[in-house]
Design a protein around this motif. Sequence first.
Motif, PDB file in Angstrom:
ATOM      1  N   ALA A 186       6.029   2.192   2.992  1.00  0.00           N
ATOM      2  CA  ALA A 186       4.900   1.480   2.936  1.00  0.00           C
ATOM      3  C   ALA A 186       4.455   0.109   3.520  1.00  0.00           C
ATOM      4  CB  ALA A 186       4.406   1.305   1.462  1.00  0.00           C
ATOM      5  N   PHE A 187       5.899  -0.619   3.433  1.00  0.00           N
ATOM      6  CA  PHE A 187       5.785  -1.853   4.120  1.00  0.00           C
ATOM      7  C   PHE A 187       5.675  -1.763   5.648  1.00  0.00           C
ATOM      8  CE2 PHE A 187       8.162  -5.821   5.776  1.00  0.00           C
ATOM      9  CZ  PHE A 187       7.050  -6.969   5.102  1.00  0.00           C
ATOM     10  N   GLN A 188       6.439  -0.840   6.071  1.00  0.00           N
ATOM     11  CA  GLN A 188       6.369  -0.411   7.635  1.00  0.00           C
ATOM     12  C   GLN A 188       4.912  -0.138   8.181  1.00  0.00           C
ATOM     13  OE1 GLN A 188       8.865  -0.485  10.335  1.00  0.00           O
ATOM     14  NE2 GLN A 188      10.427   0.647   9.500  1.00  0.00           N
ATOM     15  N   ASP A 189       4.432   0.611   7.226  1.00  0.00           N
ATOM     16  CA  ASP A 189       2.959   0.925   7.520  1.00  0.00           C
ATOM     17  C   ASP A 189       1.941   0.101   7.583  1.00  0.00           C
ATOM     18  OD1 ASP A 189       1.162   3.063   7.964  1.00  0.00           O
ATOM     19  OD2 ASP A 189       0.609   2.712   5.900  1.00  0.00           O
ATOM     20  N   LEU A 190       2.071  -1.109   6.901  1.00  0.00           N
ATOM     21  CA  LEU A 190       1.288  -2.177   6.684  1.00  0.00           C
ATOM     22  C   LEU A 190       1.679  -3.098   7.886  1.00  0.00           C
ATOM     23  CD1 LEU A 190      -0.596  -4.348   5.145  1.00  0.00           C
ATOM     24  CD2 LEU A 190       1.787  -5.175   4.455  1.00  0.00           C
ATOM     25  N   ILE A 191       2.803  -3.409   8.182  1.00  0.00           N
ATOM     26  CA  ILE A 191       2.986  -4.396   9.198  1.00  0.00           C
ATOM     27  C   ILE A 191       2.603  -3.714  10.675  1.00  0.00           C
ATOM     28  CG2 ILE A 191       4.859  -5.562   7.873  1.00  0.00           C
ATOM     29  CD1 ILE A 191       7.107  -4.306   9.414  1.00  0.00           C
ATOM     30  N   HIS A 192       2.908  -2.681  10.852  1.00  0.00           N
ATOM     31  CA  HIS A 192       2.533  -1.990  12.043  1.00  0.00           C
ATOM     32  C   HIS A 192       1.109  -1.554  12.450  1.00  0.00           C
ATOM     33  CE1 HIS A 192       6.615  -0.754  13.995  1.00  0.00           C
ATOM     34  NE2 HIS A 192       7.115  -0.852  12.680  1.00  0.00           N
TER      35      HIS A 192
ATOM     36  N   PHE B  11      -0.661  -8.950  -4.057  1.00  0.00           N
ATOM     37  CA  PHE B  11      -2.041  -9.024  -3.426  1.00  0.00           C
ATOM     38  C   PHE B  11      -2.476  -7.577  -3.099  1.00  0.00           C
ATOM     39  CE2 PHE B  11       0.259 -12.869  -2.755  1.00  0.00           C
ATOM     40  CZ  PHE B  11      -0.519 -13.941  -3.495  1.00  0.00           C
ATOM     41  N   HIS B  12      -1.814  -6.625  -3.360  1.00  0.00           N
ATOM     42  CA  HIS B  12      -1.888  -5.244  -3.359  1.00  0.00           C
ATOM     43  C   HIS B  12      -3.254  -4.847  -3.797  1.00  0.00           C
ATOM     44  CE1 HIS B  12      -1.851  -1.047  -2.346  1.00  0.00           C
ATOM     45  NE2 HIS B  12      -2.165  -0.665  -3.743  1.00  0.00           N
ATOM     46  N   PRO B  13      -4.443  -4.307  -3.254  1.00  0.00           N
ATOM     47  CA  PRO B  13      -4.399  -3.753  -2.005  1.00  0.00           C
ATOM     48  C   PRO B  13      -5.018  -4.576  -0.737  1.00  0.00           C
ATOM     49  CG  PRO B  13      -6.213  -3.138  -3.369  1.00  0.00           C
ATOM     50  CD  PRO B  13      -5.654  -4.180  -3.943  1.00  0.00           C
ATOM     51  N   ASN B  14      -4.780  -6.058  -1.024  1.00  0.00           N
ATOM     52  CA  ASN B  14      -5.442  -6.869   0.095  1.00  0.00           C
ATOM     53  C   ASN B  14      -4.397  -7.724   0.785  1.00  0.00           C
ATOM     54  OD1 ASN B  14      -8.180  -6.333  -0.888  1.00  0.00           O
ATOM     55  ND2 ASN B  14      -7.500  -7.935  -2.479  1.00  0.00           N
ATOM     56  N   CYS B  15      -3.207  -6.840   1.110  1.00  0.00           N
ATOM     57  CA  CYS B  15      -2.117  -7.303   1.777  1.00  0.00           C
ATOM     58  C   CYS B  15      -2.404  -7.826   3.491  1.00  0.00           C
ATOM     59  CB  CYS B  15      -0.919  -6.431   1.597  1.00  0.00           C
ATOM     60  SG  CYS B  15      -0.318  -6.199  -0.101  1.00  0.00           S
ATOM     61  N   LYS B  16      -2.985  -6.759   3.883  1.00  0.00           N
ATOM     62  CA  LYS B  16      -3.561  -6.929   5.447  1.00  0.00           C
ATOM     63  C   LYS B  16      -4.223  -8.278   5.436  1.00  0.00           C
ATOM     64  CE  LYS B  16      -4.861  -4.347   9.278  1.00  0.00           C
ATOM     65  NZ  LYS B  16      -5.379  -3.149   9.709  1.00  0.00           N
ATOM     66  N   ASP B  17      -5.043  -8.449   4.443  1.00  0.00           N
ATOM     67  CA  ASP B  17      -6.050  -9.531   4.535  1.00  0.00           C
ATOM     68  C   ASP B  17      -5.271 -11.118   4.356  1.00  0.00           C
ATOM     69  OD1 ASP B  17      -8.239  -7.855   4.765  1.00  0.00           O
ATOM     70  OD2 ASP B  17      -8.745  -8.037   2.822  1.00  0.00           O
ATOM     71  N   ILE B  18      -4.204 -10.732   3.333  1.00  0.00           N
ATOM     72  CA  ILE B  18      -3.622 -12.071   2.985  1.00  0.00           C
ATOM     73  C   ILE B  18      -2.643 -12.377   4.279  1.00  0.00           C
ATOM     74  CG2 ILE B  18      -1.559 -13.031   1.778  1.00  0.00           C
ATOM     75  CD1 ILE B  18      -4.226 -12.598   0.189  1.00  0.00           C
ATOM     76  N   ILE B  19      -2.231 -11.403   4.854  1.00  0.00           N
ATOM     77  CA  ILE B  19      -1.234 -11.735   6.517  1.00  0.00           C
ATOM     78  C   ILE B  19      -2.358 -12.242   7.081  1.00  0.00           C
ATOM     79  CG2 ILE B  19       0.095 -10.609   8.059  1.00  0.00           C
ATOM     80  CD1 ILE B  19       0.826  -8.739   6.056  1.00  0.00           C
ATOM     81  N   GLN B  20      -3.540 -11.587   7.413  1.00  0.00           N
ATOM     82  CA  GLN B  20      -4.401 -12.253   8.380  1.00  0.00           C
ATOM     83  C   GLN B  20      -4.637 -13.579   8.202  1.00  0.00           C
ATOM     84  OE1 GLN B  20      -7.155  -8.943   8.596  1.00  0.00           O
ATOM     85  NE2 GLN B  20      -6.002  -7.910  10.215  1.00  0.00           N
ATOM     86  N   GLN B  21      -4.990 -14.156   6.998  1.00  0.00           N
ATOM     87  CA  GLN B  21      -5.262 -15.477   6.396  1.00  0.00           C
ATOM     88  C   GLN B  21      -4.112 -16.347   6.981  1.00  0.00           C
ATOM     89  OE1 GLN B  21      -6.871 -15.675   2.390  1.00  0.00           O
ATOM     90  NE2 GLN B  21      -7.989 -13.999   2.523  1.00  0.00           N
TER      91      GLN B  21
END
Lengths: 212, 396
Positions: free
Chosen positions: A167-173, A108-118
């Motif tokens: 990159a994963f740590q950057d996303l989750i934090h 889902f890159h570059p929308n990973c953060k949106d997916i987690i929020q959903q």
Amino acid sequence: MRFGFLYQHPWIYDLALYGLYHGDPHARFKQVANEIPKGASVVDLCAGTSFLFRQLQEKCPNYQAFDINPRLVKHLQKRGINAHSFDVRTDAIPQADVVTMCSSLYHFHPNCKDIIQQMQNSAREKVIVLEPVHNAKNSRFAFMRLLGAQAGIVDGKINEFYFSPDAFQDLIHHTSGFQKVAPAGDGRDMLAIFDGHASTTSEPSPQTPAYS
Amino acid sequence: MREDFLVFGRPQIEEDEIAEVVATLRSGWIGTGPKTTAFEEAFRTLIGAKYAISVGSCTAALHLSMLVSGIKPGDEVITTPMTFCATANAITHVGAKPIFVDINPKTLNIDPDQIECAITDKTRAIIPVHFAGRPCDMQKLTALAKKHNLMLIEDAAHAIESDTPQGKIGTIGDLTCFSFYVTKNITTAEGGMITTNNAEWAEKLKIYALHGLSHDAWKRYSDSGFKHYEVQFPGFKYNMTDLQASLGLHQIKRVDKNLKRRESIWRRYDEAFQNLPIKIPAPTSANTIHARHLYTILIDVKETKLERDAFQHELFKRNIGTGIHYTSVHLQPYYRDVLNYQPGQFPAAEYISDRTLSLPLGPSMNDQDVEDVIEAVHDIFKTRASVNSVQVEIET
């Protein structure tokens, strides 16, 4: 809809996972299962052949699997699993105590953060994301690289993005509600947990979503 | 920009303790003596424990706590990688192996939910570290220790004032180790204290801290007449002196006042940095008291366009001293090479380790010092913004 050859048949998918995880793909799913409270309702997104279900079938009977690949969904349904065809990008995620996604967030890159929020909006207790951060596509073995590359082909789209640990740590934090991160499996994956934001007073999701 | 360098962790030394140190020097009794005993009693009262035993450092406190707990070679002790190396070193000093468990990325304390997976037949103790003064989840930790019959030895180097619904830090675990190092909330230059409610351990600790000599051997040269001593254990030279205690006796009187000052600076920092692209410390949990020992911000290069070390250097150039607490212990060469810890094993600790930066915080800072720190941090962002805009103009 075009998928990599890994997704052409459930057996190939299972074999590939055994290959990718050196004969033991279960350890990482056990770790996910350990984070899920007994009796919790679970929505498992991009479930594949649902290795997670094998760890949860006694602990969490209210389990639902969702995947975009109709072949894999059919296979799960034949096994008696409550499974549904589902596109995370367009369909509304049903509510559950725990919403999980294993080894698929990179699609889902570059929308990973949106997916987690959903996922958080649909989870009453927590969201669990298990993700490879040392991807087989970068392996020194050609066969592993091939498996890794094929795993990245979903819905005709060839994925060029794979998470690195940074990159994963950057996303989750940088995602609100992030609770914890841990290495998973043999250290090639990371497991991240986030707060669920769905109201705990709402009615439990129906076993079969209306759109399926 | 301020003209003089603001030293990180500058101790607050007032006339009372200077006079006490001078009086001790003139008394002819500068080693372990009545002032050390008085400081132990004052600290015991402050914490509310049954016993308080002074030592030369928190490292010594941890080492002796391992020994009196009966931890021996081959045992395993669970602790956090987000700590000063002394915590893990003390475990290795008794031949045991430190087993690290990752931290909660918000509290920066050991994640109690991950501890159970690390417990084996060899596990003998858990050493939680109350990072920066934020108390660990003592309810979960005491329950875990009880369930698995483990010793709970607290590293409270940052946590003299910390309090929890389970009680004040220093009264909950089997043994609690405090630090009076130069930068700590109470300083005796170097020094430490162990609190416990166990009379047998308290007695052993006193003996172990002074060569293993029989109890109160320091009195052998006093005006009560020479007393023969016996060596009961091949102990250590870990005793605190009256010179050190002279500082502590007056520092301890200002603990409440100083905590208020620390809280006030903390609030000012929170307010001043809330709109900057840096992460500030998480709010304190309800019903707990945070000792406000360290104010740590997270510098993320994506947000700040500066690596943490470069950001630290920018503050240094603006005459602001800072600290880094800590580089995750499992990444240090000894623990990596000898105990085979690897990068990637504790992702939360590693993430913090790469980004954390401690700003000056203490009662010796006046309001201008605090504003200087704030101005310097803001100035870095302003300067970066102007540099970036110039770059954009050149590129376009």
